[in-house]
Design a protein around this motif. Structure first.
Motif, PDB file in Angstrom:
ATOM      1  N   VAL A  19       0.857  -1.193   0.000  1.00  0.00           N
ATOM      2  CA  VAL A  19       0.000   0.000   0.000  1.00  0.00           C
ATOM      3  C   VAL A  19       0.895   1.246   0.000  1.00  0.00           C
ATOM      4  CG1 VAL A  19      -1.725   1.294   1.344  1.00  0.00           C
ATOM      5  CG2 VAL A  19      -1.891  -1.215   1.144  1.00  0.00           C
ATOM      6  N   HIS A  20       0.453   2.293  -0.692  1.00  0.00           N
ATOM      7  CA  HIS A  20       1.237   3.514  -0.844  1.00  0.00           C
ATOM      8  C   HIS A  20       0.736   4.630   0.076  1.00  0.00           C
ATOM      9  CE1 HIS A  20       2.303   1.299  -4.402  1.00  0.00           C
ATOM     10  NE2 HIS A  20       1.022   1.285  -4.760  1.00  0.00           N
ATOM     11  N   ALA A  21       1.519   5.695   0.173  1.00  0.00           N
ATOM     12  CA  ALA A  21       1.078   6.871   0.932  1.00  0.00           C
ATOM     13  C   ALA A  21       1.519   8.138   0.232  1.00  0.00           C
ATOM     14  CB  ALA A  21       1.637   6.841   2.353  1.00  0.00           C
ATOM     15  N   GLU A  22       0.613   9.100   0.182  1.00  0.00           N
ATOM     16  CA  GLU A  22       1.016  10.450  -0.242  1.00  0.00           C
ATOM     17  C   GLU A  22       1.109  11.364   0.971  1.00  0.00           C
ATOM     18  OE1 GLU A  22      -0.541  12.304  -3.657  1.00  0.00           O
ATOM     19  OE2 GLU A  22      -0.295  10.500  -4.879  1.00  0.00           O
ATOM     20  N   GLY A  23       0.397  11.008   2.058  1.00  0.00           N
ATOM     21  CA  GLY A  23       0.397  11.886   3.227  1.00  0.00           C
ATOM     22  C   GLY A  23       0.305  11.121   4.537  1.00  0.00           C
ATOM     23  N   GLN A  24       1.160  10.119   4.706  1.00  0.00           N
ATOM     24  CA  GLN A  24       1.251   9.424   5.996  1.00  0.00           C
ATOM     25  C   GLN A  24       1.860  10.406   7.009  1.00  0.00           C
ATOM     26  OE1 GLN A  24       0.473   7.170   8.259  1.00  0.00           O
ATOM     27  NE2 GLN A  24       1.543   5.335   7.556  1.00  0.00           N
ATOM     28  N   VAL A  25       1.381  10.384   8.249  1.00  0.00           N
ATOM     29  CA  VAL A  25       1.950  11.259   9.281  1.00  0.00           C
ATOM     30  C   VAL A  25       2.586  10.393  10.364  1.00  0.00           C
ATOM     31  CG1 VAL A  25       1.445  13.047  11.006  1.00  0.00           C
ATOM     32  CG2 VAL A  25       0.307  13.093   8.765  1.00  0.00           C
ATOM     33  N   VAL A  26       3.790  10.792  10.784  1.00  0.00           N
ATOM     34  CA  VAL A  26       4.550  10.013  11.769  1.00  0.00           C
ATOM     35  C   VAL A  26       5.048  10.960  12.858  1.00  0.00           C
ATOM     36  CG1 VAL A  26       6.539   8.471  12.097  1.00  0.00           C
ATOM     37  CG2 VAL A  26       5.307   8.454   9.910  1.00  0.00           C
ATOM     38  N   SER A  27       4.976  10.488  14.110  1.00  0.00           N
ATOM     39  CA  SER A  27       5.505  11.293  15.221  1.00  0.00           C
ATOM     40  C   SER A  27       6.602  10.527  15.960  1.00  0.00           C
ATOM     41  CB  SER A  27       4.382  11.682  16.191  1.00  0.00           C
ATOM     42  OG  SER A  27       3.719  10.536  16.686  1.00  0.00           O
ATOM     43  N   PHE A  28       7.540  11.297  16.538  1.00  0.00           N
ATOM     44  CA  PHE A  28       8.653  10.707  17.306  1.00  0.00           C
ATOM     45  C   PHE A  28       9.354  11.817  18.075  1.00  0.00           C
ATOM     46  CE2 PHE A  28       9.824  11.408  12.842  1.00  0.00           C
ATOM     47  CZ  PHE A  28      10.816  12.369  12.969  1.00  0.00           C
ATOM     48  N   ASP A  29      10.193  11.399  19.014  1.00  0.00           N
ATOM     49  CA  ASP A  29      10.988  12.351  19.804  1.00  0.00           C
ATOM     50  C   ASP A  29      12.459  12.283  19.400  1.00  0.00           C
ATOM     51  OD1 ASP A  29       8.859  13.222  21.366  1.00  0.00           O
ATOM     52  OD2 ASP A  29       9.151  11.624  22.845  1.00  0.00           O
ATOM     53  N   LEU A  30      13.090  13.434  19.326  1.00  0.00           N
ATOM     54  CA  LEU A  30      14.537  13.492  19.108  1.00  0.00           C
ATOM     55  C   LEU A  30      15.158  14.332  20.219  1.00  0.00           C
ATOM     56  CD1 LEU A  30      14.688  14.216  15.241  1.00  0.00           C
ATOM     57  CD2 LEU A  30      14.864  11.993  16.389  1.00  0.00           C
ATOM     58  N   ASP A  31      16.390  13.998  20.615  1.00  0.00           N
ATOM     59  CA  ASP A  31      17.063  14.790  21.650  1.00  0.00           C
ATOM     60  C   ASP A  31      17.454  16.157  21.102  1.00  0.00           C
ATOM     61  OD1 ASP A  31      16.900  12.559  23.276  1.00  0.00           O
ATOM     62  OD2 ASP A  31      18.846  11.790  22.580  1.00  0.00           O
ATOM     63  N   ARG A  32      17.966  16.111  19.886  1.00  0.00           N
ATOM     64  CA  ARG A  32      18.494  17.320  19.273  1.00  0.00           C
ATOM     65  C   ARG A  32      17.371  18.218  18.782  1.00  0.00           C
ATOM     66  NH1 ARG A  32      22.554  16.652  14.231  1.00  0.00           N
ATOM     67  NH2 ARG A  32      22.126  18.775  13.529  1.00  0.00           N
ATOM     68  N   GLU A  33      17.601  19.533  18.823  1.00  0.00           N
ATOM     69  CA  GLU A  33      16.606  20.450  18.290  1.00  0.00           C
ATOM     70  C   GLU A  33      16.876  20.683  16.807  1.00  0.00           C
ATOM     71  OE1 GLU A  33      14.792  24.755  19.531  1.00  0.00           O
ATOM     72  OE2 GLU A  33      15.613  23.463  21.107  1.00  0.00           O
ATOM     73  N   TRP A  34      15.883  20.351  15.985  1.00  0.00           N
ATOM     74  CA  TRP A  34      16.047  20.433  14.536  1.00  0.00           C
ATOM     75  C   TRP A  34      15.123  21.494  13.960  1.00  0.00           C
ATOM     76  CZ3 TRP A  34      19.138  17.546  11.217  1.00  0.00           C
ATOM     77  CH2 TRP A  34      19.782  16.437  11.748  1.00  0.00           C
ATOM     78  N   ASP A  35      15.659  22.248  13.023  1.00  0.00           N
ATOM     79  CA  ASP A  35      14.812  23.074  12.165  1.00  0.00           C
ATOM     80  C   ASP A  35      14.077  22.098  11.221  1.00  0.00           C
ATOM     81  OD1 ASP A  35      14.082  25.507  10.503  1.00  0.00           O
ATOM     82  OD2 ASP A  35      15.279  24.348   9.063  1.00  0.00           O
ATOM     83  N   GLY A  36      12.816  22.381  10.896  1.00  0.00           N
ATOM     84  CA  GLY A  36      12.022  21.451  10.080  1.00  0.00           C
ATOM     85  C   GLY A  36      12.658  21.142   8.735  1.00  0.00           C
TER      86      GLY A  36
END
Lengths: 243, 243
Positions: free
Chosen positions: B54-71
């Motif tokens: 199955v495919h996705a054009e707009g799957q959404v995923v969440s997670f935590d990272l230690d480092r602060e990232w610009d999007g």
């Protein structure tokens, strides 16, 4: 009996149209399928010899078969013997003197450019990931300058088979959908690498990165060193052949 | 810091979203990319666990990272570590309690059916080659019958994780372009195999090949044996998740 078929293919995994001894090509795969249904080697002629990695939605091919085939039956028999990335979309008998290349009076090619920084996983085989914005108004102005009858030698490679590099572009237009830009060229015929080299020149001109300041200057210079390498094969599709 | 990304992927070469020890999945490939940029194992949650193929054009995923990232930097870093058939199209920080699955309030899926006898070489990974004509007016009537809140148990498989098979379909509509028919379903949530099983039932109903005479009859029967196997995975795409 002479036949005329229309082929669609994803050119990604092929070394172009023309038969080669050591690599799979569209012509070699089609010839094998014809051999399987006809029991002997068949000579095929395509409207345009697409290069490695180039796609087609409406390539036209002519050949002779001994057996008399109904168009739908021939289409089914060939599709049953072709891989999924090559499909016969139409098959029919043709006049005895029909020849897919000689009788072609016009061709339409499309070239797809993704201007987004992010590539599209569904189009990754079919677009050039250019990753930079284009000024579409300027692009259309430059496309208009390409229209008409010109010596397009600056957009081709040395090619002994071609007597003249004068060609006529009837229409050059663009469509855009989000960040995907599709450019369509219709003309009487195109030189080898012409569309891909015009695309490479157009996008560099668009970003002010060519020495030449305009399409007219490029064409009148006749100087191939002003133009970069052809744009990638995977963005190019032979859409339609007119007779 | 919590992050939320939007993924597009061609699911052809993957065993679905969910991590598996022995087969490549979207989650396992994404987890490896996150591990490479963050230096440790990251736990990810997707809005919908898409099945194999199955495919996705707009799957959404969440997670935590230690480092602060610009999007934009996070998007680039992940895309640099992901294969071309999986792309991060957007990345951003999210509220501390954001969870891609728990907070989802709606999803839109599309299902593509090629009704032509001839398959399309460019869409061969993304459509079901059904090869038969459909009565589109009847199809839209049946789609309307699926809308609303119903017990959709007839369109799913035994699944211990699901407490209830009551779901709400907000919209079910079709678009057609030539012989390609695309059906869109929007709703609060879908059961496992629900969309593909609804599609299988709709096309068989359309051709008068089901014992049940209508969608209402199917739903009220609650009898899974009236419905055939799910339609092929490759036609299905998770288009959008709403929050």
């Amino acid at each position: 009996m002479r036949y005329r078929i229309t082929l669609a293919y994803d050119g990604t995994d092929y070394f172009g149209w023309q038969m080669q001894a050591s690599h799979p090509t569209i012509q070699s795969i089609l010839t094998m399928a014809l051999e399987r249904i006809e029991g002997r080697r068949i000579v095929t002629h395509a409207a345009g010899r697409t290069d490695a990695g180039v796609h087609a939605e409406g390539q036209v091919v002519s050949f002779d078969l001994d057996r008399e085939w109904d168009g739908i039956e021939l289409r089914r028999a060939l599709n049953g013997n072709l891989p999924q990335d090559i499909r016969v979309i139409d098959a029919a008998t043709a006049d005895d003197d029909f020849h897919a290349r000689v009788y072609a009076i016009g061709k339409t090619y499309s070239y797809r450019i993704n201007t987004s920084e992010v590539s599209n996983p569904f189009l990754r085989r079919y677009v050039w990931d250019f990753r930079h914005k284009l000024d579409l108004e300027k692009l259309q102005v430059d496309l208009n300058s390409l229209c008409g009858t010109h010596d397009f030698i600056v957009f081709t490679v040395a090619d002994s088979e071609t007597k003249t590099s004068v060609r006529t572009i009837r229409e050059a237009r663009l469509e855009n959908e989000g960040e995907l830009v599709t450019i369509y060229f219709s003309g009487t015929g195109f030189l080898r690498y012409q569309v891909r080299t015009m695309i490479a020149a157009l996008v560099e001109l668009n970003r002010g990165r060519l020495k030449a300041g305009s399409v007219d200057e490029l064409i009148s210079s006749g100087d191939r060193s002003l133009v970069g390498a052809p744009a990638p094969a995977k963005g190019l599709t032979l859409m339609k052949v007119e007779y």
